[in-house]
Structures are given as structure tokens and as C-alpha cells.
Scaffold this active site. Structure first.
Site, PDB file in Angstrom:
ATOM      1  N   THR A  12     -39.741  34.036 -18.477  1.00  0.00           N
ATOM      2  CA  THR A  12     -40.686  33.993 -19.626  1.00  0.00           C
ATOM      3  C   THR A  12     -41.925  34.728 -19.732  1.00  0.00           C
ATOM      4  O   THR A  12     -42.369  35.282 -20.560  1.00  0.00           O
ATOM      5  CB  THR A  12     -40.302  32.919 -20.522  1.00  0.00           C
ATOM      6  OG1 THR A  12     -39.100  32.386 -20.494  1.00  0.00           O
ATOM      7  CG2 THR A  12     -41.223  32.765 -21.642  1.00  0.00           C
ATOM      8  N   ASP A  86     -36.414  28.337 -15.748  1.00  0.00           N
ATOM      9  CA  ASP A  86     -35.169  27.700 -15.748  1.00  0.00           C
ATOM     10  C   ASP A  86     -34.380  27.432 -14.092  1.00  0.00           C
ATOM     11  O   ASP A  86     -33.983  26.339 -13.952  1.00  0.00           O
ATOM     12  CB  ASP A  86     -34.055  28.778 -16.053  1.00  0.00           C
ATOM     13  CG  ASP A  86     -34.410  28.678 -17.813  1.00  0.00           C
ATOM     14  OD1 ASP A  86     -35.073  27.843 -18.338  1.00  0.00           O
ATOM     15  OD2 ASP A  86     -33.723  29.616 -18.255  1.00  0.00           O
TER      16      ASP A  86
HETATM   17  N1  ASP Z   1     -35.074  32.031 -19.010  1.00  0.00           N
HETATM   18  C1  ASP Z   1     -36.095  32.219 -18.788  1.00  0.00           C
HETATM   19  C2  ASP Z   1     -36.128  32.070 -17.298  1.00  0.00           C
HETATM   20  O1  ASP Z   1     -36.031  31.144 -16.279  1.00  0.00           O
HETATM   21  C3  ASP Z   1     -37.073  30.950 -19.088  1.00  0.00           C
HETATM   22  C4  ASP Z   1     -38.415  30.694 -18.549  1.00  0.00           C
HETATM   23  O2  ASP Z   1     -38.850  31.338 -18.038  1.00  0.00           O
HETATM   24  O3  ASP Z   1     -39.198  29.873 -19.330  1.00  0.00           O
HETATM   25  O4  ASP Z   1     -36.486  33.283 -16.623  1.00  0.00           O
END
Ligand code: ASP
Length: 335
Positions: A12, A86
Site C-alpha cells: 500500500t 498483509d
Molecule cells: N494489500 C496490501 C499489501 O499487503 C495492504 C498493505 O500494504 O497495507 O500489499
């Protein structure tokens, strides 16, 4: 001024909106442009290892990250790795096994919100991470997130949306960081030289028990893997004959030299499988191990690391019960 290497992997923190939702787009250099204050704190070079949502992480990515750190180890005083939240806890544990005894800090961070939106945790997480990495007394693999410093083998994502996304499981946080100031609670001992490892097995499976589980799933997992972790309930037990066929399948797999590790779905305090009749017989079986206070993320990646170098049952057992990077607390009664 300390020299820090920033490693970008996506997540993210590097994401921007696309037609299909957030996806990693920013390079580490793009990310650094959002925190100009960093130039007064340390010298930073940046390297992109991969650019993925961490949902897509594979053991091969962990080997790439460790290889990048090994290649540049002597040229820098520390490393800040930006990662999706994640699977960050898995990556932190995996790197704790792939890079052991590092006297230099390997800080992993990320964010719940992209860096280029108005309300974001990305900038504060990055600034805290660089402050910690450049502090002169940080060492080994840690996650720095929302002002917490958590040992790499002890982290877990416990909130899917809020900024205080990570907690330390069965172990104290090492430090708190507020407004760039580090309040160091614990300085863990570290080695003189890092030890790098270059292999991980991907033949590790995990089964979360549910009441009425179809035990054939366990048979399938043992067929496809060298080790299977069973996430049981409470302090740990295996459903007995009459409830599910788990024991029969387990015994057949153990007799074929497969490894079974019993752990718990309960977040805190770990297993104690001798306590109840349903768990009591488990450990007298060959190749049957207990996770105690280790996190599931640590157990998964520790087994990948162990099985990357040996399948000899006695050696697997010895390494599994050897505390590495503070992943396991030893009590007198334990093996
Ligand atoms: N889906 C994202 C990831 O893990 C969530 C994040 O980075 O907060 O890459």
C-alpha cells in the site's frame, strides 16, 4: 551520517488508485520524495527488489530480499525494507531466519494508507523506521509500525484498517518511537557478523482446525508437503477417533517421516499440549513437534528455513527447538 539502503517491494505504501483498485506503482525514489526531512537524518540510497501487493509474496521473494541485503551489507549501516502489511509478519519472520545475528538493523515497514493521500500513516512510519535504523543501537530484523518496534519473529497484523495494525505476540515491544524520538525498552544481544542462508523449502502446509473438519484435507496436505502445521484450539489437541479421522491420518504421515507441528489458533500465550487428554499422546509420536509460544508466521517460515537445509528428523527437531532471533522462550520443562 549513517548510510541506509531502502529496499522497495510494493504494498500500500507504494500504491496508487487504478481502474481495479489500489496497486503498487511508486518506486522507492518516488516514495522518498514524500519525506524530504530524511536528508537531515541519514544518507539514503534506494533499490527496488520487486513491486507487488504483498498478497502475492512467495518464498522466492524472501530469498531475493535477503540476497539484496547480503550483496549490499558491507556498504550500509542499516536497511529499511518497505513492504505490504498483509504478509509483512511472514516476511519479517522469514528474513529473521535467512539473515541471523545481524549487528546492523533490518527494519521492515509499510502503511495502511498510500503515501500520496492526505491522511496517511506512510510518512510517520517511514520517518520512524529511518530514525530507528540510523539510531546506532538497533540490530537484527524488526518491524517498525505506528511507533512500535517489534522483533521480526514476533509480529502479527491484528487490524486490517487502523494505523496500529501490528502487535508483538508473546514478547515485549523493543522500543517506542514518538516524533522521531526513540524510547528504547530492550536492547537485544546480537552477533558480530551476520549469517546469511540461501534456501527455503516451499513444502510446508498449514491446517486450521474447525469442528467437524474433513480429515482428508489433512491427508492431502501431508501428501503435498514435508511438514504440516495444525492450528488447533486452546493449548492444543487433536480431534479423537469418533470426532474426526485426524489421528489415523497423522500417524500414517508421521510413520512416512513427515513432520507435524501442533500450534494454537489462540493469539496469545501459546500451546501446552500435554495438559489435556486430547493433546497428551501427540508428543510421544516420532516427528511430532509443538510450537509453544512461537507465532504461526514464525513456525511456517522456520520450517521452510529448516527444511531448506535438512530433512533428517533429529536435526529438524533440534533446529525447531533452538531459539532463533527470539522466536521461542525456553522454560526448564521444555526440550
Ligand atoms: N494489500 C496490501 C499489501 O499487503 C495492504 C498493505 O500494504 O497495507 O500489499
Amino acid at each position: 551520517m549513517k548510510r541506509i539502503l531502502m529496499l522497495g517491494t510494493g504494498g500500500t505504501i507504494a500504491s496508487q488508485p487504478t481502474e481495479n483498485g489500489l496497486a503498487p506503482q511508486l518506486t522507492p525514489q518516488d516514495i522518498l520524495r514524500h519525506i524530504p526531512a530524511i536528508s537531515g537524518m541519514c544518507h539514503v540510497d534506494a533499490l527496488q527488489v520487486c513491486s507487488i501487493d504483498s498478497t502475492n509474496i512467495l518464498p522466492a521473494h524472501w530469498l531475493d530480499m535477503a540476497a539484496a541485503i547480503e550483496r549490499h551489507y558491507d556498504a550500509y549501516d542499516g536497511f529499511v525494507l518497505c513492504h505490504g502489511t498483509d504478509t509483512m509478519a511472514y516476511t519479517a519472520a522469514a528474513l529473521s531466519y535467512l539473515v541471523q545475528d545481524s549487528p546492523k538493523p533490518i527494519v521492515i515497514t509499510g502503511a495502511q494508507r498510500p503515501i500520496d493521500v492526505e491522511i496517511t500513516d506512510a510518512k510517520s512510519n517511514l520517518l520512524s523506521s529511518f530514525a530507528y535504523a540510523a539510531s546506532g543501537y538497533a540490530a537484527g530484523v524488526t518491524i517498525v509500525f505506528d511507533g512500535r518496534v517489534i522483533p521480526g519473529t514476533r509480529a502479527r497484523k491484528v487490524r486490517s484498517k487502523s494505523f496500529d495494525a501490528f502487535t508483538s505476540i508473546n514478547y515485549p515491544e523493543l522500543a517506542a518511537i514518538r516524533d522521531g524520538r526513540i524510547l528504547s525498552y530492550i536492547r537485544l544481544p546480537h552477533g558480530e557478523r551476520p549469517r546469511f542462508f540461501h534456501a527455503l523449502s516451499d513444502r510446508v502446509g498449514l491446517l486450521k482446525l474447525i469442528p467437524g473438519i474433513d480429515a482428508e484435507v489433512l491427508a492431502f496436505l501431508f501428501e503435498r508437503n514435508d511438514a504440516v502445521i495444525i492450528e488447533s484450539y486452546g493449548v492444543g489437541g487433536i480431534p479423537q477417533p469418533g470426532s474426526a479421522r485426524c489421528l489415523t491420518i497423522l500417524d500414517a504421515a508421521l510413520a512416512r517421516g513427515k513432520i507435524a507441528v501442533l500450534t494454537t489458533q489462540v493469539q496469545l500465550e501459546g500451546s501446552d499440549i500435554g495438559l489435556y487428554e486430547v493433546g497428551h499422546g501427540f508428543k510421544s509420536r516420532p516427528n511430532a513437534l509443538e510450537a509453544y509460544d512461537m507465532t504461526t508466521e514464525a513456525v511456517v517460515t522456520k520450517l521452510m528455513w529448516i527444511l531448506g537445509s535438512t530433512k533428517a528428523p533429529a536435526e529438524v527437531r533440534r533446529l525447531f527447538y533452538t531459539p532463533i532471533a527470539h522466536d521461542l522462550l525456553m522454560e526448564d520443562s521444555r526440550p
